[in-house]
Enzyme design. Structure first.
Site, mmCIF file in Angstrom:
data_model
loop_
_atom_site.group_PDB
_atom_site.id
_atom_site.type_symbol
_atom_site.label_atom_id
_atom_site.label_comp_id
_atom_site.label_asym_id
_atom_site.label_seq_id
_atom_site.Cartn_x
_atom_site.Cartn_y
_atom_site.Cartn_z
ATOM 1 N N LYS A 150 0.790 -1.275 0.094
ATOM 2 C CA LYS A 150 0.011 0.038 -0.135
ATOM 3 C C LYS A 150 0.832 1.235 -0.111
ATOM 4 O O LYS A 150 0.305 2.307 -0.467
ATOM 5 C CB LYS A 150 -1.045 0.117 1.270
ATOM 6 C CG LYS A 150 -1.838 -1.402 1.395
ATOM 7 C CD LYS A 150 -2.635 -1.523 0.225
ATOM 8 C CE LYS A 150 -3.295 -2.865 0.352
ATOM 9 N NZ LYS A 150 -3.853 -3.401 -0.992
ATOM 10 N N GLU A 159 -1.298 7.821 7.971
ATOM 11 C CA GLU A 159 -2.147 8.966 7.295
ATOM 12 C C GLU A 159 -2.679 9.653 8.251
ATOM 13 O O GLU A 159 -3.200 9.070 9.373
ATOM 14 C CB GLU A 159 -3.107 8.168 6.322
ATOM 15 C CG GLU A 159 -2.422 7.645 5.146
ATOM 16 C CD GLU A 159 -3.627 6.758 4.323
ATOM 17 O OE1 GLU A 159 -4.644 6.846 4.761
ATOM 18 O OE2 GLU A 159 -2.960 6.456 3.232
ATOM 19 N N LYS A 187 -18.784 -4.847 4.461
ATOM 20 C CA LYS A 187 -19.637 -3.967 3.656
ATOM 21 C C LYS A 187 -20.949 -4.555 3.765
ATOM 22 O O LYS A 187 -21.103 -5.844 3.565
ATOM 23 C CB LYS A 187 -19.259 -3.850 2.107
ATOM 24 C CG LYS A 187 -18.038 -3.125 1.999
ATOM 25 C CD LYS A 187 -17.537 -3.003 0.794
ATOM 26 C CE LYS A 187 -16.232 -2.548 0.666
ATOM 27 N NZ LYS A 187 -15.308 -2.452 -0.856
ATOM 28 N N GLU A 238 -9.961 2.364 -4.615
ATOM 29 C CA GLU A 238 -10.617 2.888 -3.539
ATOM 30 C C GLU A 238 -10.241 4.162 -3.211
ATOM 31 O O GLU A 238 -9.057 4.531 -3.271
ATOM 32 C CB GLU A 238 -10.381 2.018 -2.155
ATOM 33 C CG GLU A 238 -10.931 0.709 -2.253
ATOM 34 C CD GLU A 238 -10.601 -0.053 -0.999
ATOM 35 O OE1 GLU A 238 -10.227 0.573 0.039
ATOM 36 O OE2 GLU A 238 -10.815 -1.218 -0.838
ATOM 37 N N ARG A 276 -8.524 -7.547 -8.019
ATOM 38 C CA ARG A 276 -9.126 -8.784 -8.211
ATOM 39 C C ARG A 276 -10.840 -8.487 -8.518
ATOM 40 O O ARG A 276 -10.958 -7.197 -8.360
ATOM 41 C CB ARG A 276 -9.172 -9.498 -6.810
ATOM 42 C CG ARG A 276 -9.838 -8.806 -5.729
ATOM 43 C CD ARG A 276 -10.262 -9.408 -4.395
ATOM 44 N NE ARG A 276 -11.182 -8.428 -3.410
ATOM 45 C CZ ARG A 276 -10.699 -7.346 -2.813
ATOM 46 N NH1 ARG A 276 -9.489 -7.470 -2.652
ATOM 47 N NH2 ARG A 276 -11.652 -6.724 -1.754
ATOM 48 N N VAL A 290 -16.629 -8.486 -4.434
ATOM 49 C CA VAL A 290 -18.086 -9.030 -3.929
ATOM 50 C C VAL A 290 -19.030 -8.344 -4.674
ATOM 51 O O VAL A 290 -20.031 -8.948 -5.448
ATOM 52 C CB VAL A 290 -18.112 -9.147 -2.415
ATOM 53 C CG1 VAL A 290 -19.561 -9.199 -2.276
ATOM 54 C CG2 VAL A 290 -17.265 -10.039 -1.991
ATOM 55 N N ARG A 297 -25.738 -7.375 0.955
ATOM 56 C CA ARG A 297 -24.855 -8.640 1.371
ATOM 57 C C ARG A 297 -25.917 -9.144 2.238
ATOM 58 O O ARG A 297 -26.141 -8.671 3.151
ATOM 59 C CB ARG A 297 -23.722 -8.309 1.922
ATOM 60 C CG ARG A 297 -22.784 -7.634 0.631
ATOM 61 C CD ARG A 297 -21.439 -7.617 1.180
ATOM 62 N NE ARG A 297 -20.559 -7.081 0.522
ATOM 63 C CZ ARG A 297 -19.115 -6.968 0.248
ATOM 64 N NH1 ARG A 297 -18.551 -7.982 1.266
ATOM 65 N NH2 ARG A 297 -18.331 -6.207 -0.260
HETATM 66 C C1 MV4 Z 1 -8.807 5.541 6.005
HETATM 67 C C2 MV4 Z 1 -9.987 5.987 6.622
HETATM 68 C C3 MV4 Z 1 -9.808 7.311 7.105
HETATM 69 N N1 MV4 Z 1 -8.650 8.018 7.031
HETATM 70 N N2 MV4 Z 1 -7.822 6.246 5.707
HETATM 71 C C4 MV4 Z 1 -10.765 1.158 5.601
HETATM 72 C C5 MV4 Z 1 -10.614 -0.234 4.477
HETATM 73 C C6 MV4 Z 1 -9.322 0.201 3.936
HETATM 74 N N3 MV4 Z 1 -9.330 0.063 2.616
HETATM 75 C C7 MV4 Z 1 -8.795 1.755 4.297
HETATM 76 N N4 MV4 Z 1 -9.889 2.094 4.995
HETATM 77 C C8 MV4 Z 1 -9.876 3.341 5.618
HETATM 78 N N5 MV4 Z 1 -8.976 4.155 5.579
HETATM 79 C C9 MV4 Z 1 -7.576 7.223 6.491
HETATM 80 N N6 MV4 Z 1 -6.374 8.154 6.305
HETATM 81 C C10 MV4 Z 1 -11.379 5.315 6.792
HETATM 82 C C11 MV4 Z 1 -11.082 3.911 6.316
HETATM 83 C C12 MV4 Z 1 -12.373 3.297 6.358
HETATM 84 C C13 MV4 Z 1 -13.041 2.880 7.678
HETATM 85 C C14 MV4 Z 1 -12.112 3.111 8.842
HETATM 86 C C15 MV4 Z 1 -12.616 2.644 10.065
HETATM 87 C C16 MV4 Z 1 -13.712 1.797 10.231
HETATM 88 C C17 MV4 Z 1 -14.507 1.747 8.894
HETATM 89 C C18 MV4 Z 1 -14.051 2.437 7.703
HETATM 90 C C19 MV4 Z 1 -15.019 1.982 6.422
HETATM 91 C C20 MV4 Z 1 -14.502 2.526 5.401
HETATM 92 C C21 MV4 Z 1 -13.080 2.964 5.299
#
Ligand code: MV4
Length: 451
Positions: free
Chosen positions: A116, A200, A237, A275, A292, A295, A338
């Site tokens: 990442k 971050e 999700k 994303e 990939r 879902v 889902r």
């Molecule tokens: C974040 C964020 C807020 N700030 N990064 C969640 C899955 C992964 N792909 C990255 N995710 C997130 N990254 C920063 N800098 C919020 C999410 C996030 C999330 C975080 C906590 C609880 C539920 C979440 C649902 C979607 C995304």
């Protein structure tokens, strides 16, 4: 084109890929663990091969067992579905080294985007905005403290090898930053054998919007618009939809364009997802690539009319994309719920035998499921048992049809998330499209709130 494909997965997605194979005139070979022996979807495959005991680590996650089955069945290619081995570059390499095509991205793109921190670097290089974060990996506590001091708390500790929220930790002050760093490093080391960490700024209120792309082996990449995936709980999700409600056209086009630039720069082919987080001011930030099929891919299939799994197979077989960007339409609104075998109050898994299964149907409804009456939901795997989708000209119509479909749906013998979805579709904040990643904890289950 391939004559025979092995499907290295189970359940709903295994059946989805069997269908795509048959639509293309390709034979489908499916593997199964002892826990999935006798599962009804296996009968729809041309051949089914047992690859080991119930535990996924002894079957669906064992590359050698899968390659052996592929060689026995003499297939041309392996489709990994989602989860399991789908994003393992080593597995893709092993398949191709054995002369079996891996229906997925090239190994180099998988490695680069699977890290990442590297994906973030690449995004910066091609002018795709990222969340303010540490300059590369964080090696020391001192560096971490300096970064947090500079951007301000809260900050999010992320594992470079993580993804989908695995190994993530929020730090709201110096103390939790230091303890979180250590915990995250250990967690990442044991989960991914890689303790690399980056930081971050934590965006408290954001929407989770992802862009579907398809790329071919000639370097052409198109996007298939976005999906809004904010409705989730604990990184699981619950509802996905397209288009994303209240996303201005200019922002939407900029996000989709960013996804194409990034995946092109990575030399990506196959289906993939970029994303993004979108803040309340509609500023967007890249977070990660899912290398990939996902879902929620049928949401995009409904609004664009493109069969993503068939396209994955064609691309892997070396065919060029059959459309350019201007050919990709977006029609109406699609929403997916889902349906998981779990308790809709506590979200605990609810495995067991389904004594009665009465699925919804009718105009505008699509149900992707491997389940029938009498099916026993095993306790070993993800609890997804069905994906209920609707497609309508407007979001209001889609919500009405989803309510009707949820009302028709009868499942007896186990608990499911159908009850939770009935609540969601009767909540005014959801109906108005006012969703963010904290919706469930804030609006529906305040007693389960943690952060
Ligand atoms: C974040 C964020 C807020 N700030 N990064 C969640 C899955 C992964 N792909 C990255 N995710 C997130 N990254 C920063 N800098 C919020 C999410 C996030 C999330 C975080 C906590 C609880 C539920 C979440 C649902 C979607 C995304």
């Amino acid at each position: 084109m391939f004559q025979r494909i092995l499907i290295a997965n189970r359940g709903e997605v295994a059946l989805r890929v069997i269908r795509a194979c048959h639509d293309l005139g390709i034979e489908a070979v499916v593997v199964y663990s002892e826990a999935d022996r006798g599962a009804p979807y296996l009968r729809l495959a041309d051949q089914a091969i047992c690859i080991g005991p119930a535990a996924a680590t002894e079957s669906y996650l064992k590359p050698a067992n899968i390659i052996k089955a592929a060689e026995m069945a003499n297939v041309n290619a392996i489709h990994p579905g989602y989860g399991f081995l789908s994003e393992k570059a080593d597995f893709a390499h092993m398949c191709r080294a054995c002369g079996i095509e891996f229906i997925g991205p090239p190994e180099e793109a998988m490695r680069r985007l699977g890290d990442k921190n590297e994906a973030r670097k690449l995004a910066k290089q091609v002018g795709v905005p990222v969340v303010p974060g540490s300059e590369g990996l964080v090696e020391s506590d001192k560096e971490a403290l300096a970064f947090a001091e500079a951007v301000g708390y809260p900050v999010l500790i992320k594992a470079a090898a993580g993804g989908g929220g695995k190994g993530m930790r929020i730090a709201r002050n110096e103390m939790t930053l230091i303890s979180g760093l250590n915990a995250a490093r250990q967690e990442a080391q044991s989960a991914f054998k890689d303790s690399s960490i980056y930081l971050e700024k934590y965006l408290e209120i954001a929407r989770h919007i992802e862009v579907q792309i398809l790329g071919d082996r000639n370097g052409e990449v198109v996007h298939l618009w976005e999906r809004e995936c904010s409705m989730q709980r604990k990184h699981q999700k619950l509802v996905e939809e397209s288009p994303a409600p209240h996303l201005p056209t200019s922002v939407r086009e900029a996000i989709c364009d960013a996804a194409v630039r990034l995946t092109k720069a990575a030399g990506y082919y196959n289906a993939g997802t970029c994303e993004f987080l979108v803040d309340p001011q509609n500023r967007f930030y890249f977070i990660e690539v899912n290398a990939r099929i996902q879902v929620e891919h049928p949401v995009t299939e409904l609004v664009t009319g493109v069969d993503l799994v068939r396209e994955q197979i064609r691309i892997a077989a070396g065919e060029p994309l059959r459309f350019q960007q201007s050919d990709i339409e977006h029609r109406g609104c699609a929403i997916e719920c889902r349906i998981n075998a779990e308790d809709s109050q506590t979200f605990r898994p609810s495995p067991g035998t389904i004594s009665h299964w009465q699925p919804p149907g009718g105009p505008g409804v699509r149900l992707d499921s491997h389940v029938i009456t009498g099916y026993k939901v095993p306790s070993y795997y993800d609890s997804l048992i069905a994906k209920l989708l609707v497609h309508q000209p407007t979001r209001a119509d889609a919500i009405a049809v989803m309510r009707r479909a949820l009302a028709e749906f009868r499942v007896e013998g186990i608990h499911t998330t159908i009850a939770l979805h009935r609540e969601i579709f009767n909540t005014s904040a959801f109906v108005d499209g006012r969703v963010d990643t904290k919706f469930v904890e804030r609006v529906l289950r305040p007693e389960t709130q943690s952060n």
